[in-house]
Write a protein that holds these residues in place. Sequence first.
Motif, PDB file in Angstrom:
ATOM      1  N   ARG A 218     130.996  -7.975  52.166  1.00  0.00           N
ATOM      2  CA  ARG A 218     132.008  -8.440  53.373  1.00  0.00           C
ATOM      3  C   ARG A 218     131.219  -8.567  54.665  1.00  0.00           C
ATOM      4  NH1 ARG A 218     135.484  -2.628  52.741  1.00  0.00           N
ATOM      5  NH2 ARG A 218     135.928  -2.974  50.630  1.00  0.00           N
ATOM      6  N   SER A 219     129.910  -8.567  54.977  1.00  0.00           N
ATOM      7  CA  SER A 219     129.120  -8.755  55.906  1.00  0.00           C
ATOM      8  C   SER A 219     129.073 -10.403  56.397  1.00  0.00           C
ATOM      9  CB  SER A 219     127.748  -8.380  56.040  1.00  0.00           C
ATOM     10  OG  SER A 219     126.897  -9.021  55.263  1.00  0.00           O
ATOM     11  N   LYS A 226     130.600  -6.016  64.201  1.00  0.00           N
ATOM     12  CA  LYS A 226     131.341  -5.621  63.402  1.00  0.00           C
ATOM     13  C   LYS A 226     130.739  -5.433  62.061  1.00  0.00           C
ATOM     14  CE  LYS A 226     135.455  -8.486  65.057  1.00  0.00           C
ATOM     15  NZ  LYS A 226     136.117  -9.816  64.887  1.00  0.00           N
ATOM     16  N   MET A 230     131.827  -1.887  60.241  1.00  0.00           N
ATOM     17  CA  MET A 230     132.400  -1.937  58.621  1.00  0.00           C
ATOM     18  C   MET A 230     131.323  -1.140  57.922  1.00  0.00           C
ATOM     19  SD  MET A 230     131.037  -3.428  55.797  1.00  0.00           S
ATOM     20  CE  MET A 230     130.059  -4.942  56.241  1.00  0.00           C
TER      21      MET A 230
END
Length: 239
Positions: A218-219, A226, A230
């Motif tokens: 997801r990074s 962010k 996350m």
Amino acid sequence: MESRKPPPSALVDSYVVPGDVVLDLSELTNQTIKLGAGLRQECDTIQATSAGKLRLSKPNKYWIENSQKRYIPSVEDMVLGIVVDTKPDNFLVDIKGPNLAFLPVLAFEGGTRRNIPKYEIGTLIYARVVKANSIMNPELSCMDAMGKAAEFGQLKDGYMFDTSTGLARMLLSSPTCPVLEALGKKISFEIAVGLNGRVWVNAPSPSNVILVSNAIIRSESLSGIKQRAMVEKLLERLS
């Protein structure tokens, strides 16, 4: 591929496309540069062969960074490979490149004919690219430049997944990228990142393996702030 080192390109961190001249070799000093993925020498210039951002790692290596899945091997790249066949003198290894790579059976610390590793088809290994060009199969080694095993060799257990080559480079950047820094402060895990767009993760519990893997995947499109946020959300769900 090596050539002499001109002053740093004005295009570093800028987006370039195939054919763009990124370095002029007429302005040479007596030092050298190293060319990584996406670049080639044409007469007295260095040109881009793929689209992406021109990157420079100090002191002297240039490459094109992008989010492509396809991997073009470059000397000194660290890669995760999967053994697909065994021969008397070599293991044949899939490194996601255009061709299979050769891993000589003696390319291990203290390697002799009497202690050849018994790698079966499907074995996951962490290795270093020692030879690479467009007309020959790449060659790998499970030793560092000093002939030591270091972190190279078979990766057992854990979970391996594919990423873009751009995300792989981000994970290997210095200082430590935010997602790995945030995860490392909270949980224990092992990781091996290949510049060929493969990542291996291992941890004491399957839930931590899943969490780390999801956080990394997801990074890619997130800023540092962010990424940390996350990770905190994923950790809250785990607790």
